[in-house]
Every structure is written in C-alpha cells, then in structure tokens.
Design an enzyme around this catalytic site. Structure first.
Site: not given
Length: 475
Positions: A144, A152
């Site tokens: 992202h 992430c």
C-alpha cells in the site's frame, strides 16, 4: 474495454449499475499509466495491457515490476525503492508478529483495493495454501501507500498509484491474476552464503527454486503445493490421462517438470551451489541474526527522514540502483512515518562494512525538508481487518464521487498505528514526472534487462487507451 471490464465486475460481484457507475469515477484507481512508463514499454517491445509479474526483496528494499514483451517473455519494466517494510528477514508465521510475508502469491482483481485507508493497495493473498498447511495465521497483508508499515510493504502514494495502474491495465488485457514473489533478498549465492546459518534457510532454498525457474525461463512459474512444500511447474507425466491434483497437506501426486525447464534449473543450481561452496570456503562473513531492528527502509527515503536509518535493508554488498542524493520518488509523510528501530552507524559506511554485523546504516535527513471496478470485488473477497497494522486496511463502502468532497481517513484500533484523521488527499503527480523532495541529481537508470530465456509463449495482448488525470501532493 473499460465498459466491458466494468460489466464483468458487476456480474462477478453482484453490484447494481448505480454502484458500478460510481466506482468508475474513482480518480485514484483510474490514474493513467505515466507517459515515461508508456515510453519505456515501447522501447522494451511491450504492450500496455500485457501481463505483469511483481518481485520484491526485503534486504534491498526494492520492488520490481516485470511485464511480458511481444516475444512472450517477461522483462524488467521498472524497479521501485520500498519506503518501509516491517519485521525481520523470514516468512510471516502468526497474526500480529509484524512480519511482512515471503513466498509466492496470486493477485486477482478482487484483491485490488481502491478504497484503501493507505491511498491505494492490493492484498498479497497471505496466507496461501502452503502457509495454511503449516498453521500460519494473518490477514490483510498489503502492498500500500502512505510509507508506514507494521506488517505490510509500504510505498509512497505516488509509487502505489503507478503500480496499481499497471495491475489494472493487465486485468483489462485479460490477465486473470498476476504473480507476487516476495523474497528476503536477491537469491544469489553470495546472499545465501551470508545467511547460511539462518533458521529460515530451508524455506529460502525452497522458494529459491521458484526464483530459479523464473530466472531461466522468464515465464511466470506455475505454483502448486503438496506435502507442505512448494512445487514449481509441475505437469502430468507423459502416460497420465489427467492433470495432477495438488493439495498442500496431502501426498504429492505423480508429476514431472518439463525437461527443458528442469535441465536449465539444474544447471543454474549447480553453478550457484559451486559458487556458494567457494564463498564459504573463503570465509564469507555470516550475517548476524536480528537483534531488535524492526524491518527496513530504502536509503533514498531514510536520507530524508529525521533520524532515519535503513534498518535491515541494504545490508549486503550489492549496490543499489538508487542513491541517497536522488530525489525521493514520492511524498514522505513525515508526521507519522516510522523508520526502523535499532542501532545505527555512519551514513557514509560502505555497503560491505555491515557484512558481519546487524547494525544499520543511518541516512541523514536534509533540513527543510474514484475508484475502479475492482472495489466491488475487493469488498467481496478482500477479507476482514486484522491486528496486523498497517495490514488492517479498512475498506469503507464506496460513495458516488463528488467534486472536492472530503473523505476522512479511518482511524486505527489500539493495535494499529495511531494516525491523525485527515481529509482525502487530492491527486498526486506521477512519480516519473514530479519529485516531492528537494531538487537533486536525476535518478540513475534502471538495471539492464536480463538475457532472453529458454521458454517462450506469448499471451494474446489487446491494445488500449489510457486515462488522463494525476494527483498533486499535499499533506
């Protein structure tokens, strides 16, 4: 082509026509592929809507986008420095361990998230069948924007906009899913020698086989699982009447690997093994295990973050294609970016100096520094939020786009990163066209394309048109 894709999305997700119409107006998800990337595709004999493949390397903090050219082989289109990844070198094991996953995953249209709280994102698909066969847990592990991570792989908003657009166009061209390969480092003999004492070595040798299949064929390797292991490019034996059925926790069925692939992989592995043995015999230093450093950040970003350091990234001697003096490729949110923790050393430390140390290199910070049709699929198949913050990527229901209407970013739970709610940022410029950092020398060119491989076989490629809007950065 867009109308056809939107109609297909409606059939798959069961959405009504009004909702689909509003999704088509999402400016973030429908940003055009930047002109410089389009020019690079022309130069590399690629079509806009040909299939893509993504490879990612933690230690080097780099994400590569490969694209199929007109010969049917994949070639490197662009390398992106990673703004932030968290955890250690090694696979993700359980929910909340802050580990960014490693392995092979398939990204479908339903995993594309245009309503991400972190600008845009796609779900890596962790856990896959192999992960589940070992009882590994975790959810919503994303690639992202927003340059902040606790599980992430975080890029800048401008970078993820480019990557998202490339994935979108490949789906419009007919690709059903693109492969995402996540590695601890480039799977070279030197890196394997440096990490030879790691408890993850057996896992890394297993996924290196998939890397080797891709390296020698320049084709997306077929991935299956059986007996709690990966199987690459397995097909039915010559005398079999049916394709083999693979189940991650079951005994492997009878299968073979095509001779031309098996031979090429075997030759590569023999050469790598010989080089590995040579490096070990010469006393190549062993990299120390992590002693509390949480993940990494590419030096081009760490150089622009107060008290920034690269953490576990770029700990090897292989030089990066990016250098700190370059302009940062995108906007760095200095109000909440979380550089890696741990001891730091001089920003001038040579790359080879950290071979036998777990210390990180500090990068000094200079002073002064609306939705595509994938939204409906993402909400249908994207899963639920988890404790892996920022892996927990809220996907609020889409609302019809209106000019200049603020969309407040959702706040995180106690287990996620605390962030100040803010209005939705306006469109940001393409990474390849406008830099968000202070003026500096131009970026060095991407590395040369690898040599042609042994296996070819093009997929049909459909021409397309592009969109014509980009974002301008504000914070």
């Amino acid at each position: 082509m867009t109308s056809v894709a939107l109609s297909a999305g409606a059939l798959l997700a069961g959405c009504n026509s009004d909702e689909i119409g509003s999704l088509a107006t999402n400016a973030k998800a429908n940003q055009p592929v930047p002109p410089k990337l389009l020019a690079a595709m022309v130069e590399k004999n690629m079509d806009l809507q040909s299939p893509i493949l993504v490879r990612l390397f933690k230690q080097e903090a780099e994400l590569e986008v490969w694209k199929q050219d007109r010969t049917g082989r994949f070639a490197l289109l662009k390398t992106y420095p990673i703004c932030r990844w968290s955890g250690d070198l090694g696979p993700k094991v359980r929910e909340g361990d802050r580990q960014a996953p490693e392995g092979f995953y398939a990204i479908t249209p339903g995993q594309m998230n245009p309503t991400s709280a972190y600008y845009l994102s796609f779900n890596t698909g962790y856990p896959n069948a192999y992960d589940r066969s070992l009882g590994r847990t975790g959810s919503e592990l994303m690639v992202h924007g927003d340059c902040s991570s606790r599980g992430c792989y975080a890029m800048t908003d401008e970078q993820i906009a480019e990557i998202y657009s490339l994935g979108r166009e490949s789906f419009f061209g007919g690709q059903k899913s693109f492969q995402f390969q996540a590695y601890p480092f480039h799977m070279t003999a030197l890196n394997m020698a440096r990490h030879r004492n790691s408890p993850h070595m057996a896992f890394w040798k297993m996924i290196k086989e998939g890397n080797d299949h891709f390296e020698v064929t320049r084709q997306e390797p077929k991935v299956d699982f059986c007996e709690k292991k990966y199987v690459f490019d397995g097909v039915k034996p010559p005398d079999a009447k049916r394709d083999p059925v693979f189940e991650a926790s079951s005994k492997c069925p009878a299968y073979v690997i095509p001779d031309e692939v098996a031979q090429a992989v075997r030759e590569k592995q023999q050469a790598d093994d010989a080089e590995f043995a040579k490096l070990v015999s010469k006393g190549t230093p062993v990299a120390q295990l992590n002693t509390g450093i949480d993940g990494g950040m590419h030096r081009v970003f760490a150089a622009r973050v107060p008290n920034g350091n690269t953490g576990l990234s770029e700990a090897g001697p292989t030089p990066s294609v990016f250098n700190p003096p370059e302009r940062a490729p995108g906007t760095i949110p200095l109000d909440h970016v979380n550089p890696p923790r741990g001891s730091v050393t001089s920003p001038d430390e040579p790359l080879t100096a950290s071979l036998s140390s777990s210390s990180t290199r500090v990068a000094s910070a200079p002073s002064g520094e609306s939705e595509g049709f994938f939204s409906s699929l993402a909400r249908k198949f994207g899963g639920t939020a988890s404790a892996d913050a920022t892996a927990a990527d809220p996907t609020p229901p889409p609302i019809p786009a209106k000019p200049k209407v603020a969309d407040v970013k959702p706040s995180k739970s106690a287990k996620t990163e605390t962030k100040q709610a803010s209005a939705k940022p306006p469109l940001k410029p393409a990474v390849t066209e406008t830099a968000a950092a202070a003026p500096a020398p131009a970026a060095t060119p991407a590395p040369a394309q690898p040599a042609p491989s042994l296996v070819a076989g093009a997929q049909p490629i459909v021409s397309t048109s592009s969109f014509d809007s980009r974002f301008s950065a504000t914070k």
